[in-house]
Design an enzyme around this catalytic site. Structure first.
Site, PDB file in Angstrom:
ATOM      1  N   GLU A  81       8.431 -27.426  -1.118  1.00  0.00           N
ATOM      2  CA  GLU A  81       8.181 -26.570  -2.281  1.00  0.00           C
ATOM      3  C   GLU A  81       9.107 -26.973  -3.401  1.00  0.00           C
ATOM      4  O   GLU A  81      10.298 -27.240  -3.173  1.00  0.00           O
ATOM      5  CB  GLU A  81       8.421 -25.077  -1.971  1.00  0.00           C
ATOM      6  CG  GLU A  81       7.306 -24.394  -1.249  1.00  0.00           C
ATOM      7  CD  GLU A  81       7.564 -22.911  -1.024  1.00  0.00           C
ATOM      8  OE1 GLU A  81       8.241 -22.274  -1.852  1.00  0.00           O
ATOM      9  OE2 GLU A  81       7.099 -22.407   0.008  1.00  0.00           O
ATOM     10  N   HIS A  93       0.812  -1.219   0.000  1.00  0.00           N
ATOM     11  CA  HIS A  93       0.000   0.000   0.000  1.00  0.00           C
ATOM     12  C   HIS A  93       0.848   1.273   0.000  1.00  0.00           C
ATOM     13  O   HIS A  93       0.403   2.322  -0.456  1.00  0.00           O
ATOM     14  CB  HIS A  93      -0.936   0.033   1.221  1.00  0.00           C
ATOM     15  CG  HIS A  93      -1.977  -1.045   1.184  1.00  0.00           C
ATOM     16  ND1 HIS A  93      -2.655  -1.478   2.296  1.00  0.00           N
ATOM     17  CD2 HIS A  93      -2.455  -1.792   0.164  1.00  0.00           C
ATOM     18  CE1 HIS A  93      -3.509  -2.439   1.973  1.00  0.00           C
ATOM     19  NE2 HIS A  93      -3.399  -2.654   0.680  1.00  0.00           N
ATOM     20  N   ASP A  96      -4.653  -7.509  -1.547  1.00  0.00           N
ATOM     21  CA  ASP A  96      -5.921  -7.121  -0.898  1.00  0.00           C
ATOM     22  C   ASP A  96      -7.018  -8.160  -1.148  1.00  0.00           C
ATOM     23  O   ASP A  96      -7.800  -8.475  -0.250  1.00  0.00           O
ATOM     24  CB  ASP A  96      -6.415  -5.763  -1.415  1.00  0.00           C
ATOM     25  CG  ASP A  96      -5.556  -4.611  -0.904  1.00  0.00           C
ATOM     26  OD1 ASP A  96      -4.545  -4.883  -0.233  1.00  0.00           O
ATOM     27  OD2 ASP A  96      -5.902  -3.446  -1.189  1.00  0.00           O
ATOM     28  N   GLU A 154      11.282 -20.774   4.934  1.00  0.00           N
ATOM     29  CA  GLU A 154      12.463 -20.148   4.320  1.00  0.00           C
ATOM     30  C   GLU A 154      12.921 -18.877   5.010  1.00  0.00           C
ATOM     31  O   GLU A 154      12.893 -17.800   4.415  1.00  0.00           O
ATOM     32  CB  GLU A 154      12.177 -19.813   2.858  1.00  0.00           C
ATOM     33  CG  GLU A 154      11.889 -20.992   2.003  1.00  0.00           C
ATOM     34  CD  GLU A 154      11.713 -20.599   0.536  1.00  0.00           C
ATOM     35  OE1 GLU A 154      11.860 -19.411   0.209  1.00  0.00           O
ATOM     36  OE2 GLU A 154      11.446 -21.492  -0.264  1.00  0.00           O
TER      37      GLU A 154
HETATM   38  C1  PNW Z   1       9.560 -19.327  -2.235  1.00  0.00           C
HETATM   39  N1  PNW Z   1      15.496 -18.429  -4.614  1.00  0.00           N
HETATM   40  O1  PNW Z   1      10.459 -18.256  -2.266  1.00  0.00           O
HETATM   41  C2  PNW Z   1       8.438 -18.947  -1.273  1.00  0.00           C
HETATM   42  O2  PNW Z   1       8.327 -19.825  -0.192  1.00  0.00           O
HETATM   43  C3  PNW Z   1       7.111 -18.748  -1.931  1.00  0.00           C
HETATM   44  O3  PNW Z   1       6.287 -17.950  -1.120  1.00  0.00           O
HETATM   45  C4  PNW Z   1       7.306 -18.165  -3.306  1.00  0.00           C
HETATM   46  O4  PNW Z   1       6.111 -17.774  -3.917  1.00  0.00           O
HETATM   47  C5  PNW Z   1       8.021 -19.221  -4.141  1.00  0.00           C
HETATM   48  O5  PNW Z   1       9.212 -19.651  -3.528  1.00  0.00           O
HETATM   49  C6  PNW Z   1       8.343 -18.758  -5.555  1.00  0.00           C
HETATM   50  O6  PNW Z   1       9.236 -17.671  -5.538  1.00  0.00           O
HETATM   51  C7  PNW Z   1      11.699 -18.351  -2.890  1.00  0.00           C
HETATM   52  O7  PNW Z   1      16.038 -17.364  -4.981  1.00  0.00           O
HETATM   53  C8  PNW Z   1      12.300 -17.190  -3.317  1.00  0.00           C
HETATM   54  O8  PNW Z   1      16.114 -19.507  -4.800  1.00  0.00           O
HETATM   55  C9  PNW Z   1      13.562 -17.208  -3.881  1.00  0.00           C
HETATM   56  C10 PNW Z   1      14.233 -18.419  -4.024  1.00  0.00           C
HETATM   57  C11 PNW Z   1      13.643 -19.578  -3.606  1.00  0.00           C
HETATM   58  C12 PNW Z   1      12.369 -19.549  -3.053  1.00  0.00           C
END
Ligand code: PNW
Length: 504
Positions: A398, A60, A72, A187
């Protein structure tokens, strides 16, 4: 007649080959899921008594999101969670990993006031999941801190460990009768490094060299506190399991020179090791590579002590072993070269790590600049974890691929096919992997990338007020993998020549 028999035999053999040799089975009891996070899907940013969190504030009040969007409404899962559960049923997943919005449950950030509507919302999701025979797996913190707590310093404030334990206590009490797998943090490396060290995530403080280490220090203590809280006060009755999910990308040495091997080792310790070593290693504490480098640079720069805070001996013991399994989020691989430079004047994470990190131009790309398709790196990451952390049970929480949102998403299918094979290569070599999770169930708010990089198995029409969800080709693909408990065999780049012991 003879030739006809020969013909049938050939057909029979090739069919058997197709059925038996080219489908790889997952281990018995292996489970499959899909993941999301509260801020990225829920919307309802000011519904009922929910207060602002740091992502409401950032979207925001800054221009940091590339397409100037926000969460939002997002996927409007605050209202459409029943459809989400239906999608999970369509996929046939074993579990759904989602996260809790702290400021929805505790509007002041503290536990003196618990929101009835906040609890009601998550109770409804959990009950709907259980009714649909989908196991809920809950991330307590996926990056959306109440703004009120950020104003008190956020994760750089050591008392946050207590506030986080108070919040966790509330959610264990409220949901722990039905939720049996918990993740404290998602993370932490990403939100500490990018949010406190840089401006890539909220709260975008850009305090590199100090901010990321201070926040990480509190997060590790907060995680341990909540692990012990669960272990002592809840596990006896609730009988669940708890850990953290850490990001771990692979760092491949550019050449096999000792300098590049050393550089790759350092890069891995500044990545998976930062949170991995204190929790999952035999010795505990930060990895030596971090302690030594940050100490050396800090001295050179004239600091009176290392910019990396120190744990006391008791704290090391208190944090070590606070896991029931290892949660891993893996997406991609980097190449690493030794850095000839020695003039690290500015205090920063980059200078502390002091190696050159890049990605090969030949690696297939995605919609996200950092995400290249390098499946063999996943195998190596899993083997590295096996060797460094005594072969823990690993649950992959993930793994995913971004594109521009097409529904015939063959590139995503290809990514998952390759990465599932890479994971099975690690299983074949003795890694104890028990779960795989696709990021993400549906297209959602990709943080500072807004809605420009989409990871979903389901497309969400963000122009439609109903936020209509449509399965992409990858949804059908994943449904079949889960139904078959098997994936087509594809051979990843031969990595037989790789000697993992070089990186130990
Ligand atoms: C994860 N990298 O973030 C997150 O847990 C999620 O919320 C996100 O949407 C998803 O991956 C996709 O980006 C990351 O640079 C961000 O290796 C960066 C990295 C890995 C995971």
């Amino acid at each position: 007649m003879v030739s006809r028999t020969v013909f049938f035999v050939i057909i029979l053999i090739s069919e058997c080959g197709r059925i038996f040799a080219y489908k790889r089975k997952f281990p018995n009891n292996f489970s499959f899921g899909a993941a999301t996070a509260s801020y990225q899907i829920e919307g309802g940013w000011n519904a009922s008594d929910k207060s602002e969190n740091i992502w409401d504030d950032l979207t925001h009040n800054t221009n940091l999101v590339v397409d100037k969007t926000n969460g939002d409404v997002a996927c409007n899962s605050y209202n459409l969670y029943k459809r989400d559960v239906e999608m999970l049923t369509e996929l046939g997943v074993d579990f759904y990993r989602f996260s809790l919005s702290w400021s929805r449950i505790l509007p002041t950030g503290f536990s003196e006031k618990i929101s009835d509507d906040g609890l009601k919302y998550y109770n409804a999701i959990i009950d709907n999941l259980l009714e649909a025979n989908v196991t809920p797996i809950v991330t307590i913190y996926h990056w959306d801190l109440p703004k009120s707590l950020q104003d008190l310093g956020g994760w750089t404030n050591p008392l946050m460990a207590d506030y986080f334990a108070d919040f966790s206590n509330v959610v264990f009490e409220a949901f722990g009768d039905r939720v049996k797998t918990w993740l404290t943090f998602n993370e932490p490396l990403v939100f500490c490094q990018q949010g406190y060290g840089g401006m890539g995530k909220a709260p975008a403080l850009n305090l590199t060299g100090v901010g990321e280490y201070l926040s990480a220090h509190t997060v590790l203590k907060a995680h341990a506190k909540v692990y012990h809280l669960y272990d002592e006060n809840f596990r006896p009755a609730q009988k669940g399991r708890i850990s953290m999910t850490i990001s771990g990308q692979w760092y491949e040495p550019d050449t096999d020179s000792p300098e590049d091997l050393e550089a790759a080792l350092v890069a891995e310790q500044f990545d998976v090791g930062w949170f991995g070593h204190p929790i999952f290693s035999k010795e505990g504490d930060y990895p030596n590579a971090m302690k030594e480098r940050i100490m050396k640079r800090s001295e050179e720069q004239g600091y009176t002590k290392s910019r990396l805070p120190e744990f006391t001996a008791e704290e090391i013991e208190y944090i070590k072993g606070t896991y029931d399994f290892l949660g891993l989020n893996h997406y991609t691989t980097y190449s690493v070269k030794a850095n000839g430079e020695t003039n690290f004047v500015e205090p920063s994470f980059e200078h502390d790590r002091g190696v050159k990190v890049f990605q090969e131009a030949t690696w297939p790309s995605s919609a996200s600049s950092w995400l290249k398709v390098v499946p063999w790196g996943f195998t190596k990451m899993l083997k590295w974890i096996r060797s460094n952390y005594a072969n823990p049970e690993v649950m992959v929480f993930e793994n995913g691929f971004s594109d521009n949102g097409t529904t015939d998403d063959q590139d995503r299918i290809n990514y998952h096919r390759l990465y599932l094979n890479a994971m099975l290569d690690a299983v074949d070599s003795g890694c104890n992997i028990t779960a795989y999770t696709v990021w993400s169930l549906m297209d959602n708010m990709e943080w500072l990338r807004g809605y420009t990089e989409l990871f979903g198995l389901y497309r969400v029409d963000f122009n439609d007020t109903e936020r209509k969800r449509t399965p992409k080709s990858s949804a059908f693909y994943y449904r079949d993998v889960i139904k078959d408990r098997a994936v087509e065999h594809v051979k990843n780049k031969d990595d037989d020549d790789f000697d993992i012991s070089l990186l130990l």
